[in-house]
Scaffold this active site. Structure first.
Site, PDB file in Angstrom:
ATOM      1  N   CYS A   5       0.866  -0.984  -0.098  1.00 18.65           N
ATOM      2  CA  CYS A   5      -0.175  -0.032  -0.015  1.00 18.65           C
ATOM      3  C   CYS A   5       1.019   1.269   0.060  1.00 18.65           C
ATOM      4  CB  CYS A   5      -0.984  -0.029   1.302  1.00 18.65           C
ATOM      5  SG  CYS A   5      -2.236  -1.289   1.265  1.00 18.65           S
ATOM      6  N   ASN A  15     -10.200  -0.493  -0.284  1.00 16.29           N
ATOM      7  CA  ASN A  15      -8.652  -0.309  -0.422  1.00 16.29           C
ATOM      8  C   ASN A  15      -8.084  -0.922  -1.572  1.00 16.29           C
ATOM      9  OD1 ASN A  15      -6.050  -0.774   0.232  1.00 16.29           O
ATOM     10  ND2 ASN A  15      -6.278  -1.438   2.184  1.00 16.29           N
ATOM     11  N   HIS A  48      -4.065   6.994   2.907  1.00 16.30           N
ATOM     12  CA  HIS A  48      -4.087   5.710   2.596  1.00 16.30           C
ATOM     13  C   HIS A  48      -5.774   5.262   2.750  1.00 16.30           C
ATOM     14  CE1 HIS A  48      -4.152   1.770   0.881  1.00 16.30           C
ATOM     15  NE2 HIS A  48      -4.139   1.128   2.087  1.00 16.30           N
TER      16      HIS A  48
HETATM   17  O1  UT7 Z   1      -4.152  -2.119   3.281  1.00 18.54           O
HETATM   18  C1  UT7 Z   1      -3.419  -2.613   4.394  1.00 18.54           C
HETATM   19  C2  UT7 Z   1      -3.888  -1.831   5.599  1.00 18.54           C
HETATM   20  N1  UT7 Z   1      -4.878  -2.665   6.136  1.00 18.54           N
HETATM   21  C3  UT7 Z   1      -5.759  -2.168   7.135  1.00 18.54           C
HETATM   22  O2  UT7 Z   1      -5.428  -1.091   7.546  1.00 18.54           O
HETATM   23  C4  UT7 Z   1      -6.980  -2.856   7.769  1.00 18.54           C
HETATM   24  C5  UT7 Z   1      -7.030  -2.827   9.386  1.00 18.54           C
HETATM   25  N2  UT7 Z   1      -7.830  -3.417  10.066  1.00 18.54           N
HETATM   26  C6  UT7 Z   1      -8.940  -3.092   9.993  1.00 18.54           C
HETATM   27  O3  UT7 Z   1      -9.315  -2.086   9.231  1.00 18.54           O
HETATM   28  C7  UT7 Z   1     -10.142  -3.678  10.851  1.00 18.54           C
HETATM   29  O4  UT7 Z   1      -9.432  -4.622  11.404  1.00 18.54           O
HETATM   30  C8  UT7 Z   1     -10.982  -4.472  10.040  1.00 18.54           C
HETATM   31  C9  UT7 Z   1     -12.011  -3.612   8.965  1.00 18.54           C
HETATM   32  C10 UT7 Z   1     -10.346  -5.468   9.051  1.00 18.54           C
HETATM   33  C11 UT7 Z   1     -11.864  -5.568  10.928  1.00 18.54           C
HETATM   34  O5  UT7 Z   1     -12.660  -4.484  11.705  1.00 18.54           O
HETATM   35  P1  UT7 Z   1     -12.635  -4.952  13.079  1.00 18.54           P
HETATM   36  O6  UT7 Z   1     -13.651  -3.944  13.970  1.00 18.54           O
HETATM   37  O7  UT7 Z   1     -11.200  -5.000  13.613  1.00 18.54           O
HETATM   38  O8  UT7 Z   1     -13.528  -6.405  13.303  1.00 18.54           O
HETATM   39  P2  UT7 Z   1     -12.904  -7.802  14.029  1.00 18.54           P
HETATM   40  O9  UT7 Z   1     -11.927  -8.324  13.046  1.00 18.54           O
HETATM   41  O10 UT7 Z   1     -12.410  -7.489  15.362  1.00 18.54           O
HETATM   42  O11 UT7 Z   1     -14.277  -8.692  13.740  1.00 18.54           O
HETATM   43  C12 UT7 Z   1     -15.383  -8.351  14.618  1.00 18.54           C
HETATM   44  C13 UT7 Z   1     -16.552  -9.292  14.229  1.00 18.54           C
HETATM   45  C14 UT7 Z   1     -16.006 -10.752  14.488  1.00 18.54           C
HETATM   46  O12 UT7 Z   1     -17.021 -11.480  14.923  1.00 18.54           O
HETATM   47  P3  UT7 Z   1     -17.145 -11.956  16.493  1.00 18.54           P
HETATM   48  O13 UT7 Z   1     -15.973 -12.848  16.799  1.00 18.54           O
HETATM   49  O14 UT7 Z   1     -17.103 -10.609  17.089  1.00 18.54           O
HETATM   50  O15 UT7 Z   1     -18.339 -12.688  16.645  1.00 18.54           O
HETATM   51  C15 UT7 Z   1     -15.801 -11.076  12.933  1.00 18.54           C
HETATM   52  O16 UT7 Z   1     -16.075 -12.633  12.660  1.00 18.54           O
HETATM   53  O17 UT7 Z   1     -16.866  -9.007  13.056  1.00 18.54           O
HETATM   54  C16 UT7 Z   1     -17.014 -10.313  12.260  1.00 18.54           C
HETATM   55  N3  UT7 Z   1     -16.806  -9.917  10.749  1.00 18.54           N
HETATM   56  C17 UT7 Z   1     -17.789  -9.708   9.859  1.00 18.54           C
HETATM   57  N4  UT7 Z   1     -18.904  -9.667  10.222  1.00 18.54           N
HETATM   58  C18 UT7 Z   1     -19.834  -9.241   9.039  1.00 18.54           C
HETATM   59  C19 UT7 Z   1     -15.461  -9.912  10.368  1.00 18.54           C
HETATM   60  N5  UT7 Z   1     -15.913  -9.556   8.804  1.00 18.54           N
HETATM   61  C20 UT7 Z   1     -17.063  -9.480   8.726  1.00 18.54           C
HETATM   62  C21 UT7 Z   1     -17.868  -8.926   7.753  1.00 18.54           C
HETATM   63  N6  UT7 Z   1     -19.041  -8.922   7.933  1.00 18.54           N
HETATM   64  N7  UT7 Z   1     -17.309  -8.697   6.426  1.00 18.54           N
END
Ligand code: UT7
Length: 321
Positions: free
Chosen positions: A110, A274, A244
């Protein structure tokens, strides 16, 4: 002597995929994607190739700069995944544009556009080039596991380009790298060596979202503060920040921490998701074509991602709108 941005261009696939459409193929919802990331839709390659959109972005940037391909001294493409391992995307563009200059690709995920700007700075400083083309182009859709909701909702495809000429736009630039394949990786195809004893790995994006999120928030705030200080200006002097576009919440964290008002952060994540290295140059081109930038405006660019890598810079916009 460094460089000036003489022209910008961008291009993306025609196919738009909304969050609602994604919810028909994985267990997700528009509400989850919008509130957790800010993304509403993304563009995805169908009949176009990566080279097609990279070429179109390059063509538009050259037209904007009023530079002919034969005038170019260097083409650098930033991409994670070209359609070929060799030839490079930049060599393919050189041929298709009708240029004759040297050409090579870089992979800084990125942060690729910022790494390419640093390469450019070196070439201009050594007086090796007078006109150069940077193209950041990504086919993220080819590297996603479309059954994995945690990653497939985040990314999109697209290309952004900039033509650089001799000038003094660049006030400061910083890069960083800290190797980490545990939190974010995309394994390459293994090949078919009969001697290999290694297990095949899935060639898809793996990301520990929370690890990367913490790294990203820290990097964005730290790098913006540093490059603005390096440029000898105040945060309040910055006209626009081009961060970004990985997650709207990462950008909001910077808004809350820094002394730059919220309205100065440029955002298009809702329409593209992204696009790795292409995110910032696409944003730059969109805003430039809306005549948002005026001569003398200070722009702060900041990227972070796979590697881990980061890159940030301050530019003084010198092109007439
Ligand atoms: O370009 C490279 C740089 N990348 C980044 O900067 C990305 C950085 N990370 C993020 O932006 C965030 O961590 C994400 C958007 C990837 C994820 O958001 P989060 O708030 O950290 O969610 P999480 O991974 O903690 O997941 C929360 C919940 C989980 O369920 P439980 O375990 O709480 O029951 C996931 O299974 O959300 C669930 N989940 C989803 N639910 C519906 C994960 N993806 C999805 C989805 N739809 N697409």
């Amino acid at each position: 002597m460094s460089f000036s941005i003489a022209g910008t261009g961008s291009a993306y696939p025609a196919r738009r995929v909304t969050n609602d459409e994604l919810a028909t193929i994985v267990d997700t919802s528009d509400e989850w994607i919008r509130t957790r990331t800010g993304v509403k839709e993304r563009r995805v390659l169908t009949t176009e190739t990566l080279e097609d959109i990279a070429f179109e972005a390059a063509r538009r940037a050259l037209e904007d700069a009023k530079v002919a391909p034969e005038e170019l001294d260097l083409i650098v493409c930033a991409t994670i995944r070209n359609d070929y391992i060799t030839p490079s995307l930049s060599c393919m563009l050189q041929k298709r544009l009708g240029a004759t200059c040297i050409a090579f690709d870089i992979n800084a995920a990125c942060s690729g556009f910022l790494y390419a700007l640093d390469v450019a700075d070196g070439y201009f400083a050594r007086k090796r080039v007078k006109k150069m083309l940077i193209v950041a182009a990504e086919a993220m859709s080819k590297m996603l596991d479309w059954t994995e909701r945690a990653t497939c909702v985040l990314f999109g495809d697209g290309a952004g380009a900039a033509v650089l000429c001799e000038g003094d736009d660049l006030l400061s630039l910083r890069l960083s790298a800290s190797g980490n394949a545990e939190s974010l990786r995309i394994p390459n195809l293994e090949g078919k060596s009969p001697f290999s004893k290694l297990p095949a790995r899935e060639p898809f994006v793996y990301m520990n979202g929370q690890d990367v999120y913490k790294f990203a928030v820290n990097a964005l705030c730290r790098d913006l503060e540093a490059v603005i200080a390096d440029a000898g200006v105040r945060q309040e002097d910055i006209a626009y920040v081009l961060p970004h576009q990985a997650n709207i919440r990462i950008i909001e964290a910077a808004i809350n921490k820094l002394k730059i008002s919220a309205g100065k952060y440029l955002i298009n994540i809702e329409r593209f998701g992204n696009i790795s290295a292409a995110s910032i140059p696409i944003l730059l081109d969109e805003c430039r074509r809306k005549n948002l930038f005026h001569k003398g405006d200070l722009l702060a660019l900041s990227a972070f991602g796979g590697g881990f890598t980061t890159g940030a810079c301050v530019l003084r916009w010198s092109k007439e709108s």
